[in-house]
Design a protein around this motif. Sequence first.
Motif, short mmCIF file in Angstrom:
data_model
loop_
_atom_site.label_atom_id
_atom_site.label_comp_id
_atom_site.label_asym_id
_atom_site.label_seq_id
_atom_site.Cartn_x
_atom_site.Cartn_y
_atom_site.Cartn_z
N THR A 244 29.47 -38.86 -74.71
CA THR A 244 28.94 -37.61 -74.58
C THR A 244 29.04 -37.18 -73.20
O THR A 244 29.00 -37.83 -72.23
N PRO A 245 28.66 -35.82 -72.85
CA PRO A 245 28.83 -35.36 -71.47
C PRO A 245 27.89 -36.14 -70.37
O PRO A 245 28.04 -36.27 -69.38
N ASP A 246 26.66 -36.70 -71.03
CA ASP A 246 25.63 -37.34 -70.06
C ASP A 246 26.01 -38.89 -70.04
O ASP A 246 24.87 -39.30 -69.44
N LEU A 247 26.95 -39.45 -70.57
CA LEU A 247 27.31 -40.71 -70.56
C LEU A 247 27.40 -41.04 -69.10
O LEU A 247 28.36 -40.48 -68.32
N ILE A 248 26.89 -42.08 -68.47
CA ILE A 248 27.04 -42.73 -67.22
C ILE A 248 27.97 -43.74 -67.03
O ILE A 248 27.67 -44.92 -68.05
N LEU A 249 29.11 -43.80 -66.38
CA LEU A 249 30.15 -44.95 -66.37
C LEU A 249 29.54 -46.00 -65.47
O LEU A 249 28.99 -45.88 -64.48
N LYS A 250 29.75 -47.42 -66.08
CA LYS A 250 29.59 -48.54 -65.15
C LYS A 250 30.88 -49.37 -64.96
O LYS A 250 31.87 -49.16 -65.52
N SER A 251 30.66 -49.95 -63.73
CA SER A 251 31.70 -50.73 -63.28
C SER A 251 32.40 -51.95 -64.24
O SER A 251 33.60 -52.39 -63.89
N ASP A 252 31.54 -52.20 -65.09
CA ASP A 252 31.90 -53.58 -66.01
C ASP A 252 32.51 -52.88 -67.42
O ASP A 252 32.65 -53.81 -68.28
N GLU A 253 32.90 -51.73 -67.14
CA GLU A 253 33.48 -51.12 -68.54
C GLU A 253 34.76 -50.67 -68.46
O GLU A 253 35.32 -50.37 -67.00
N THR A 254 35.56 -50.47 -69.36
CA THR A 254 37.04 -49.76 -69.36
C THR A 254 36.95 -48.56 -69.93
O THR A 254 36.25 -48.38 -71.25
#
Length: 215
Positions: free
Chosen positions: A189-199
């Motif tokens: 979704t447009p408001d999804l915040i990305l995190k460092s432990d994800e790919t």
Amino acid sequence: MKSILLIGLGRFGRHVAIKLQELGHEVMAIDNQEHRIDAALPYVTNAQIGDSTDEEFLTSLGVRNFDVCIVAIGDDFQSSLETTSLLKELGAKTVVSRAARDVHAKFLLRNGADEVVYPEKQLANWTAIRYSSDHIFDYIELSGGYAIFEVSIPDSWVGRTIAQLDVRRNYNINIMALKRDGNVDMNITPDLILKSDETLLVLGKNKDIQKCFHI
């Protein structure tokens, strides 16, 4: 569920048989060596010892009744070519043949193969791309210069939303899914915040993805 005729039970053919069995398909396996047949019995529905270049033998199998015929012969190109040609002559619906080199692929396609697979070449490409960069975790090559990459999230993207990054407009690539703790989340979704432990699983042209992630 599909019915598959698998010809050739070397290492590649055996792995194909195992995967087809996991997927729930019916597999008839053929090889001219008894020990290979014995090793594959746990993974196939039926198996026969026979010479796939023998037209009478192939005819007896009823190749028209299989959804897909896979020629996995890797150590004898002449046999692979003859088998591919015979299958098509006998009315096989779809013939997929293994090739080791480009010249093999050309001959196979001209003599009955509907599609050709390059297990060694495809694995070599994957290995070279996967291990030549610290940012790539997986890679699937598509046609037309497109590919799907699993990549780490750049430091400059961490804490920002999909809308803020607007990668489709800025980089001409699409974010297909997010992967965390081994689980794939396709709800982007447009408001999804990305995190460092994800790919990220991203789709786009090779050159655009490489440019975006400095690969």
